[in-house]
Motif scaffolding. Structure first.
Motif, mmCIF file in Angstrom:
data_model
loop_
_atom_site.group_PDB
_atom_site.id
_atom_site.type_symbol
_atom_site.label_atom_id
_atom_site.label_comp_id
_atom_site.label_asym_id
_atom_site.label_seq_id
_atom_site.Cartn_x
_atom_site.Cartn_y
_atom_site.Cartn_z
ATOM 1 N N TYR A 187 7.534 93.183 20.374
ATOM 2 C CA TYR A 187 7.545 94.222 21.401
ATOM 3 C C TYR A 187 8.942 94.333 22.005
ATOM 4 O O TYR A 187 9.660 93.341 22.170
ATOM 5 N N GLN A 188 9.289 95.563 22.403
ATOM 6 C CA GLN A 188 10.549 95.816 23.078
ATOM 7 C C GLN A 188 10.298 96.756 24.252
ATOM 8 O O GLN A 188 9.217 97.316 24.396
ATOM 9 N N GLY A 189 11.312 96.933 25.076
ATOM 10 C CA GLY A 189 11.249 97.921 26.136
ATOM 11 C C GLY A 189 10.154 97.658 27.156
ATOM 12 O O GLY A 189 9.890 96.517 27.542
ATOM 13 N N GLU A 190 9.488 98.737 27.562
ATOM 14 C CA GLU A 190 8.498 98.658 28.633
ATOM 15 C C GLU A 190 7.324 97.755 28.272
ATOM 16 O O GLU A 190 6.801 97.031 29.129
ATOM 17 N N ARG A 191 6.919 97.781 27.005
ATOM 18 C CA ARG A 191 5.782 96.955 26.596
ATOM 19 C C ARG A 191 6.108 95.468 26.761
ATOM 20 O O ARG A 191 5.272 94.681 27.217
ATOM 21 N N LEU A 192 7.309 95.087 26.392
ATOM 22 C CA LEU A 192 7.731 93.700 26.556
ATOM 23 C C LEU A 192 7.870 93.357 28.035
ATOM 24 O O LEU A 192 7.429 92.292 28.485
ATOM 25 N N ASP A 193 8.476 94.258 28.800
ATOM 26 C CA ASP A 193 8.654 94.018 30.237
ATOM 27 C C ASP A 193 7.319 93.794 30.932
ATOM 28 O O ASP A 193 7.189 92.911 31.789
ATOM 29 N N ASP A 194 6.327 94.593 30.574
ATOM 30 C CA ASP A 194 5.000 94.460 31.182
ATOM 31 C C ASP A 194 4.385 93.099 30.859
ATOM 32 O O ASP A 194 3.754 92.464 31.712
ATOM 33 N N MET A 195 4.552 92.665 29.604
ATOM 34 C CA MET A 195 3.985 91.375 29.199
ATOM 35 C C MET A 195 4.684 90.228 29.924
ATOM 36 O O MET A 195 4.034 89.278 30.375
ATOM 37 N N VAL A 196 6.004 90.308 30.052
ATOM 38 C CA VAL A 196 6.758 89.271 30.758
ATOM 39 C C VAL A 196 6.298 89.190 32.208
ATOM 40 O O VAL A 196 6.053 88.096 32.741
ATOM 41 N N GLU A 197 6.157 90.340 32.867
ATOM 42 C CA GLU A 197 5.729 90.364 34.265
ATOM 43 C C GLU A 197 4.328 89.801 34.428
ATOM 44 O O GLU A 197 4.042 89.045 35.367
ATOM 45 N N SER A 198 3.430 90.147 33.500
ATOM 46 C CA SER A 198 2.059 89.647 33.552
ATOM 47 C C SER A 198 2.022 88.129 33.393
ATOM 48 O O SER A 198 1.280 87.432 34.097
ATOM 49 N N ILE A 199 2.829 87.605 32.483
ATOM 50 C CA ILE A 199 2.863 86.160 32.252
ATOM 51 C C ILE A 199 3.453 85.435 33.452
ATOM 52 O O ILE A 199 2.992 84.357 33.839
ATOM 53 N N ARG A 200 4.457 86.035 34.065
ATOM 54 C CA ARG A 200 5.033 85.427 35.271
ATOM 55 C C ARG A 200 3.982 85.323 36.384
ATOM 56 O O ARG A 200 3.951 84.349 37.132
ATOM 57 N N GLU A 201 3.133 86.342 36.469
ATOM 58 C CA GLU A 201 2.151 86.395 37.552
ATOM 59 C C GLU A 201 0.896 85.599 37.242
ATOM 60 O O GLU A 201 0.350 84.907 38.109
#
Length: 247
Positions: A20-34
């Motif tokens: 994944y790249q871009g927004e899809r990756l960003d969303d996954m990173v944010e979800s994992i952080r939370e």
């Protein structure tokens, strides 16, 4: 479920899917952080480490999020054919076949044709993946390795299945052209009959001249397969250019 250091897990050998790249990756990173990783990855034990089967994107996002360890289901004594089922079906379940790039579809269909294990074992693995992911609606039934039955599963004709499988013989440069739309699947099939060395030569000449492969050109190249030199490629390109100018 075990907790494993992120850096002890290697990507699956020959992993055919893009991360994944871009927004899809960003969303996954944010979800994992939370929330952390809610669904464990699946790995198999190899030597002193592990090989990823299902969870390449979660591992990548976890690393970006700063996690040092991730939860994982560890498989031992798994055959390559069985490992491929985990790799392929996880991506199809999560993204659906229609969302895959052309080269990812090629990888799925070629592997289904050549690499997957017996139907009963495959069904058991798919059922396990659905239990883990909570996904539903996937029709699990016995599949023979034929173009017709694989086509029924993915909503494609047997002829189209054959085209995708044939394009697995293309070099990476031509597969990338399939993804960006500069090479059609039909022309890709024609080029797939050239040896790897011949394909590399054709790719080199095309890049030097800034030319795209078109139907007639691909057919002429296929007809010359086994006896292609740089001069052959240049003469075919020149012929097509002259025909285009006459028209």
């Amino acid at each position: 479920i075990q907790v494993i250091p992120v850096d002890q897990i290697k990507p699956f050998h020959g992993h055919p899917f893009k991360l994944y790249q871009g927004e899809r990756l960003d969303d996954m990173v944010e979800s994992i952080r939370e929330h952390g990783i809610l669904t464990p990855v699946i790995v198999r034990k190899i030597g002193f480490g592990y090989e990823m089967l299902a969870g390449h994107n979660r591992q990548n996002a976890a690393r970006i999020a700063g996690l040092k360890e991730i939860p994982a289901i560890v498989k031992e004594d798994l055959k390559d054919e069985e490992a491929w089922v985990y790799v392929l079906e996880t991506n199809v379940i999560q993204r659906s076949f229609s969302d895959l790039t052309v080269t990812e579809r090629i990888a799925v269909l070629a592997a289904r044709y050549d690499k997957v294990c017996g139907t009963k074992k495959r069904e058991e693995i798919i059922e396990e993946l659905h239990r883990l992911t909570g996904a539903g609606g996937h029709d699990v039934h016995q599949q023979a390795k034929s173009r017709e039955l694989i086509g029924q599963e993915y909503g494609m004709t047997g002829r189209n299945i054959a085209r995708y499988v044939r394009c697995n013989h293309l070099i990476p440069a031509f597969k990338e052209m399939l993804d960006d739309g500069s090479l059609t699947l039909v022309s890709g099939v024609e080029l797939s009959f050239l040896s790897e060395e011949e394909q590399e030569l054709v790719s080199k000449v095309l890049k030097e001249n800034g030319i795209r492969v078109k139907g007639n050109m691909a057919k002429r190249l296929k007809a010359a397969a086994g006896d292609i030199a740089e001069e052959t490629v240049r003469s075919i390109l020149a012929l097509d250019k002259n025909v285009a100018e006459v028209r």
